[in-house]
Scaffold this motif. Structure first.
Motif, mmCIF file in Angstrom:
data_model
loop_
_atom_site.group_PDB
_atom_site.id
_atom_site.type_symbol
_atom_site.label_atom_id
_atom_site.label_comp_id
_atom_site.label_asym_id
_atom_site.label_seq_id
_atom_site.Cartn_x
_atom_site.Cartn_y
_atom_site.Cartn_z
ATOM 1 N N VAL A 1 1.196 -1.568 -0.056
ATOM 2 C CA VAL A 1 -0.176 -0.240 -0.054
ATOM 3 C C VAL A 1 0.937 1.209 -0.762
ATOM 4 N N GLN A 2 0.374 2.249 -0.653
ATOM 5 C CA GLN A 2 1.089 3.004 -1.402
ATOM 6 C C GLN A 2 0.526 4.265 -0.639
ATOM 7 N N VAL A 3 0.935 5.365 0.582
ATOM 8 C CA VAL A 3 0.224 6.458 0.543
ATOM 9 C C VAL A 3 0.529 7.725 0.404
ATOM 10 N N THR A 4 0.380 9.177 -0.344
ATOM 11 C CA THR A 4 1.194 10.007 -0.032
ATOM 12 C C THR A 4 0.280 11.206 0.053
ATOM 13 N N ARG A 5 0.845 12.333 1.170
ATOM 14 C CA ARG A 5 0.003 13.556 1.437
ATOM 15 C C ARG A 5 0.290 14.497 0.927
ATOM 16 N N LEU A 6 -0.555 15.092 0.091
ATOM 17 C CA LEU A 6 -0.681 15.827 -0.963
ATOM 18 C C LEU A 6 -0.361 17.311 -0.258
ATOM 19 N N PRO A 7 0.351 18.749 -0.845
ATOM 20 C CA PRO A 7 0.325 20.024 -0.262
ATOM 21 C C PRO A 7 -0.849 20.572 0.256
ATOM 22 N N SER A 8 -2.331 20.278 -0.627
ATOM 23 C CA SER A 8 -3.333 20.183 -0.012
ATOM 24 C C SER A 8 -3.942 20.358 0.626
ATOM 25 N N GLY A 9 -2.939 19.195 1.879
ATOM 26 C CA GLY A 9 -3.817 17.739 2.421
ATOM 27 C C GLY A 9 -4.425 16.789 2.207
ATOM 28 N N LEU A 10 -4.989 16.907 1.047
ATOM 29 C CA LEU A 10 -5.533 15.632 0.390
ATOM 30 C C LEU A 10 -4.974 14.684 1.029
ATOM 31 N N VAL A 11 -5.517 12.676 1.068
ATOM 32 C CA VAL A 11 -4.425 11.733 1.230
ATOM 33 C C VAL A 11 -4.444 10.767 -0.377
ATOM 34 N N GLN B 1 -19.740 23.543 1.610
ATOM 35 C CA GLN B 1 -18.555 23.889 1.792
ATOM 36 C C GLN B 1 -17.666 23.761 2.883
ATOM 37 N N ASN B 2 -18.533 23.889 4.151
ATOM 38 C CA ASN B 2 -17.538 23.023 5.247
ATOM 39 C C ASN B 2 -16.302 22.117 5.656
ATOM 40 N N ASN B 3 -17.125 20.940 5.197
ATOM 41 C CA ASN B 3 -16.470 19.928 4.982
ATOM 42 C C ASN B 3 -16.388 19.108 4.302
ATOM 43 N N PHE B 4 -16.348 19.331 2.623
ATOM 44 C CA PHE B 4 -15.770 18.619 1.871
ATOM 45 C C PHE B 4 -14.310 19.390 1.190
ATOM 46 N N THR B 5 -13.544 19.678 2.204
ATOM 47 C CA THR B 5 -12.793 20.300 1.788
ATOM 48 C C THR B 5 -11.445 19.579 1.044
ATOM 49 N N SER B 6 -9.933 19.791 0.695
ATOM 50 C CA SER B 6 -9.258 18.887 0.042
ATOM 51 C C SER B 6 -9.193 17.623 1.717
ATOM 52 N N ALA B 7 -8.037 19.048 3.007
ATOM 53 C CA ALA B 7 -7.403 18.085 3.796
ATOM 54 C C ALA B 7 -8.877 17.512 4.573
ATOM 55 N N ARG B 8 -9.512 17.077 4.098
ATOM 56 C CA ARG B 8 -10.288 16.690 4.924
ATOM 57 C C ARG B 8 -11.026 15.321 3.831
ATOM 58 N N MET B 9 -10.105 15.187 3.165
ATOM 59 C CA MET B 9 -10.429 13.985 2.171
ATOM 60 C C MET B 9 -9.097 13.081 1.629
ATOM 61 N N ALA B 10 -9.621 11.417 1.286
ATOM 62 C CA ALA B 10 -8.484 10.529 0.802
ATOM 63 C C ALA B 10 -9.005 10.105 -0.289
ATOM 64 N N LEU B 11 -7.762 10.237 -1.314
ATOM 65 C CA LEU B 11 -8.571 9.185 -2.657
ATOM 66 C C LEU B 11 -8.272 7.879 -2.846
ATOM 67 N N VAL B 12 -8.881 6.659 -3.013
ATOM 68 C CA VAL B 12 -8.311 5.680 -1.979
ATOM 69 C C VAL B 12 -8.713 4.578 -2.672
ATOM 70 N N GLY B 13 -7.626 3.633 -3.915
ATOM 71 C CA GLY B 13 -8.041 2.901 -4.666
ATOM 72 C C GLY B 13 -7.566 1.338 -4.718
ATOM 73 N N LEU B 14 -8.110 0.835 -5.341
ATOM 74 C CA LEU B 14 -7.389 -1.205 -4.390
ATOM 75 C C LEU B 14 -7.483 -1.065 -6.994
ATOM 76 N N GLY B 15 -6.243 -1.858 -7.126
ATOM 77 C CA GLY B 15 -6.575 -2.063 -8.653
ATOM 78 C C GLY B 15 -6.057 -0.878 -9.712
ATOM 79 N N VAL B 16 -5.026 -0.515 -9.007
ATOM 80 C CA VAL B 16 -5.006 1.336 -9.857
ATOM 81 C C VAL B 16 -3.511 1.619 -9.882
ATOM 82 N N ASP B 17 -2.979 1.886 -10.110
ATOM 83 C CA ASP B 17 -1.909 2.550 -9.887
ATOM 84 C C ASP B 17 -1.440 3.747 -9.009
#
Length: 448
Positions: A33-43, A205-221
């Protein structure tokens, strides 16, 4: 992105082709499993398993605990509004587009998070990702479409009302906490039809921010997924709404009806998810009995079942209840019994927890409980749904991923003392009780 992605996977396959005799064998090197945190806070978290099907999810810290008294029930509507018209696609286009490639789009929510998930064949990632990005970042919430959700909200509530278990669990959280975690997964009656398009927009608007999100994939580069996150999910900066810290208070709620069976839960505050204490409560749950391990079995190893059997011969079902959240947790017992013996069953179950607190646990009991917990955890990762949820939940909460091997080692490190201390915390803690059914013989929380 599609053509480049196809070439990428074709190149990977070509590099790893090996020939043995006359047969052709394609072998792919497994990836961690690979994990990266972007400068925006998105994981970004992913695991390439070279499956012909891919599963991708957007995890957002936007569960019902972040609702306010003014918008209670907004996450229930948001859950139902996942396929409504967006700025980039109509509701019809989303539905037909996903179906045309044999994919699926779903949304679920808990008290902590909202999870948007798409499943598709690997070659159709681009198509379904377009719709996933639309429903998570480009919502329109047209007033007439939001208004049309009211009958579905009522239907959801009506179906939930038919389940004693759902009513007890929801009531338990409402009685246990003063705020945050007391919010229900379902829209309260007084808010049905009163949540408007503006309320949905404000919550997003209050909760769907990049720092409160994680984009997760299985079977994807991982590189492909990272590019998607950088390009399309870099939406709003900032931590967004932090929400209030849950305050445990204890209490009681009763739902009397004419049912011959009584559902009852008695809990006290336990520990926050991710802590070593929470792991001790998980071991304690399996030591006491976490439910059936054999279809139509008798839970022969369950201490709760053994203890309650001595108290009554009437049919019953009893198991340990355990729920952990980011800042709190609940632990206790859940019983289902005939109304006439409900009091005896509840008291017998609580006596078993007290026996553990008093040291009535052997090394063999502890070994069995650890084995059951590890088995339950590892088997939950065998399905793509379970594995994606485990990756996403950890990535969103901690920004990292703890491997199954590491978690198994942590389980092995739980001692008898840790389990006894967890039981003592329950015994001495302020109790919360929720019950449903014919409650004439069911004791109140101050009587147990």
């Amino acid at each position: 992105m599609k053509s480049g992605q196809t070439r990428l996977y074709a190149a990977q396959a070509a590099r790893k082709v090996e020939f043995t005799g006359a047969a052709e064998h394609v072998k792919f090197q497994p990836q961690d499993v690979q994990v990266t945190r972007l400068p925006s806070g998105l994981v970004i978290a992913s695991m390439e398993n070279y499956s012909p099907a891919s599963k991708i999810g957007v995890f957002i810290k936007a569960g019902c605990r972040y609702e306010t008294p003014e918008n209670q029930g907004v996450t229930h509507l948001l859950r139902l509004a996942s396929n409504l018209t967006t700025k980039g696609a109509s509701a019809f286009k989303i539905c037909r587009g996903v179906e045309a490639v044999g994919g699926s789009l779903s949304v679920s929510s808990s008290r902590e998070n909202m999870i948007y998930t798409v499943d598709c064949l690997r070659d159709d990632i681009d198509t379904v990702m377009e719709y996933l990005i639309n429903v998570t970042t480009a919502q329109e919430f047209r007033p007439w479409e939001v208004s049309d959700l009211t009958p579905r909200v009522k239907m959801d509530k009506a179906m939930a009302a038919q389940s004693d278990q759902i009513g007890v669990i929801e009531g338990l959280h409402g009685a246990a906490y003063k705020n945050a975690l007391c919010n229900s997964l379902y829209c309260p009656n007084h808010m049905v039809g009163n949540i408007q398009s503006e309320d949905l927009h404000q919550f997003v608007q209050n909760n769907f921010t990049s720092a409160r999100m994680a984009l997760v994939g299985l079977g994807v580069d991982h590189t492909v997924l990272k590019q998607v996150g950088e390009q399309f999910l870099n939406i709003r900066s900032g931590a967004g709404s932090t929400g209030a810290t849950s305050q445990y208070r204890g209490g009681e709620v009763r739902f009397p009806n004419t049912s011959s069976m009584v559902h009852a839960a008695v809990v006290s505050q336990s520990a926050a998810a991710g802590s070593s204490e929470a792991l001790a409560f998980s071991v304690l749950q399996h030591l006491l009995g976490a439910g059936l391990h054999v279809k139509r079995g008798s839970c022969a190893s369950s201490k709760l079942v053994q203890g309650v059997t001595k108290a009554t011969a009437d049919p019953f079902d009893v198991s340990a209840f355990n729920a952990s959240y980011s800042d709190s947790g609940l632990f206790g017992v859940y019983t289902i019994s005939q109304a006439a013996v409900a009091g005896d069953v509840i008291k017998a179950a609580l006596a078993q927890v007290k026996a553990v607190a008093d040291g009535g646990v052997t090394a063999a009991d502890l070994t069995r409980a650890k084995a059951q917990l590890k088995g339950h955890f590892l088997m939950s990762l065998e399905t793509s749904e379970g594995f994606l949820e485990a990756m996403g939940t950890q990535a969103l909460a901690e920004g990292t991923y703890c491997s199954p091997e590491e978690i198994s080692k942590k389980i092995d490190n739980v001692s008898l003392t840790d389990v006894a201390n967890a039981a003592k915390k329950f015994v001495s803690g302020k109790k919360t009780m929720a019950s449903s059914g014919n409650l004439s013989k069911t004791p109140f929380v101050d009587e147990i």
